[in-house]
Design a protein around this motif. Structure first.
Motif, PDB file in Angstrom:
ATOM      1  N   ASP A  31       0.812  -1.216  -0.091  1.00  0.00           N
ATOM      2  CA  ASP A  31       0.190   0.071   0.093  1.00  0.00           C
ATOM      3  C   ASP A  31       0.852   1.137   0.026  1.00  0.00           C
ATOM      4  O   ASP A  31       0.597   2.129  -0.720  1.00  0.00           O
ATOM      5  CB  ASP A  31      -0.983  -0.001   1.239  1.00  0.00           C
ATOM      6  CG  ASP A  31      -1.963   1.016   1.221  1.00  0.00           C
ATOM      7  OD1 ASP A  31      -2.791   1.054   0.166  1.00  0.00           O
ATOM      8  OD2 ASP A  31      -2.025   2.080   1.953  1.00  0.00           O
ATOM      9  N   SER A  32       2.071   1.250   0.798  1.00  0.00           N
ATOM     10  CA  SER A  32       2.808   2.304   1.004  1.00  0.00           C
ATOM     11  C   SER A  32       3.534   2.727  -0.442  1.00  0.00           C
ATOM     12  O   SER A  32       3.474   3.803  -0.948  1.00  0.00           O
ATOM     13  CB  SER A  32       3.951   2.055   2.226  1.00  0.00           C
ATOM     14  OG  SER A  32       4.973   3.185   2.136  1.00  0.00           O
ATOM     15  N   THR A  33       3.828   1.546  -1.195  1.00  0.00           N
ATOM     16  CA  THR A  33       4.470   1.679  -2.505  1.00  0.00           C
ATOM     17  C   THR A  33       3.612   2.077  -3.391  1.00  0.00           C
ATOM     18  O   THR A  33       4.009   3.104  -4.454  1.00  0.00           O
ATOM     19  CB  THR A  33       5.175   0.469  -2.603  1.00  0.00           C
ATOM     20  OG1 THR A  33       6.125  -0.109  -1.823  1.00  0.00           O
ATOM     21  CG2 THR A  33       6.004   0.437  -4.139  1.00  0.00           C
ATOM     22  N   ARG A  34       2.436   1.696  -3.537  1.00  0.00           N
ATOM     23  CA  ARG A  34       1.506   2.170  -4.326  1.00  0.00           C
ATOM     24  C   ARG A  34       1.075   3.609  -4.446  1.00  0.00           C
ATOM     25  O   ARG A  34       1.017   4.278  -5.288  1.00  0.00           O
ATOM     26  CB  ARG A  34       0.158   1.380  -4.186  1.00  0.00           C
ATOM     27  CG  ARG A  34       0.300  -0.053  -4.918  1.00  0.00           C
ATOM     28  CD  ARG A  34      -0.900  -0.911  -4.780  1.00  0.00           C
ATOM     29  NE  ARG A  34      -1.187  -1.907  -5.742  1.00  0.00           N
ATOM     30  CZ  ARG A  34      -2.242  -2.623  -5.611  1.00  0.00           C
ATOM     31  NH1 ARG A  34      -3.274  -2.631  -4.513  1.00  0.00           N
ATOM     32  NH2 ARG A  34      -2.373  -3.859  -6.622  1.00  0.00           N
ATOM     33  N   ARG A  35       1.115   4.179  -2.880  1.00  0.00           N
ATOM     34  CA  ARG A  35       0.814   5.416  -2.735  1.00  0.00           C
ATOM     35  C   ARG A  35       1.869   6.386  -3.303  1.00  0.00           C
ATOM     36  O   ARG A  35       1.506   7.428  -3.826  1.00  0.00           O
ATOM     37  CB  ARG A  35       0.576   5.421  -1.214  1.00  0.00           C
ATOM     38  CG  ARG A  35       0.212   7.134  -0.790  1.00  0.00           C
ATOM     39  CD  ARG A  35       0.372   7.401   0.622  1.00  0.00           C
ATOM     40  NE  ARG A  35      -0.419   8.521   1.000  1.00  0.00           N
ATOM     41  CZ  ARG A  35       0.421   9.724   0.732  1.00  0.00           C
ATOM     42  NH1 ARG A  35       1.641   9.715   0.212  1.00  0.00           N
ATOM     43  NH2 ARG A  35      -0.246  10.939   1.118  1.00  0.00           N
ATOM     44  N   GLU A  36       3.234   5.827  -3.158  1.00  0.00           N
ATOM     45  CA  GLU A  36       4.215   6.605  -3.667  1.00  0.00           C
ATOM     46  C   GLU A  36       4.073   6.878  -5.118  1.00  0.00           C
ATOM     47  O   GLU A  36       4.446   7.954  -5.549  1.00  0.00           O
ATOM     48  CB  GLU A  36       5.520   6.034  -2.796  1.00  0.00           C
ATOM     49  CG  GLU A  36       6.938   6.754  -3.265  1.00  0.00           C
ATOM     50  CD  GLU A  36       8.221   6.293  -2.766  1.00  0.00           C
ATOM     51  OE1 GLU A  36       9.011   6.461  -3.296  1.00  0.00           O
ATOM     52  OE2 GLU A  36       7.994   5.492  -1.639  1.00  0.00           O
TER      53      GLU A  36
END
Length: 99
Positions: free
Chosen positions: A31-36
């Motif tokens: 999720d964090s990677t997708r957000r970035e």
């Protein structure tokens, strides 16, 4: 997750244990990677919203829309407009300036 574990040369369970030791999870990192990446892709005007959703691995645009609302409190289009300082049509807002 099995592909990532394999690429790292460990079993899925070992990867899970190591992530737990770091107080995180595969889902949280994804999720964090997708957000970035979403922020980066939305700043690229040559990519459509559908292309950004696809590149991020979303099954459909509505899933991407919901994720952007969660991450940025804006739809993908509104986020992109905010990046470039262009007005968006939001409910209850007036762009004409007239009463």
């Amino acid at each position: 997750m099995s592909i990532v574990a394999s690429e790292l040369g460990m079993s899925e369970r070992t990867l899970q244990r190591r992530l737990e030791a770091e107080a995180t999870s595969f889902a949280a990192l994804l999720d964090s990677t997708r957000r970035e990446l979403a922020g980066e892709y939305l700043s690229r005007l040559h990519l459509s919203l559908a292309q950004a959703a696809y590149l991020l691995g979303f099954a459909d645009q509505s899933s991407f829309f919901r994720a952007c609302r969660r991450w940025f409190d804006l739809s993908p289009g509104q986020y992109r407009s905010q990046l470039f300082g262009t007005p968006t049509d939001r409910p209850g807002s007036s762009t004409s300036g007239a009463l």
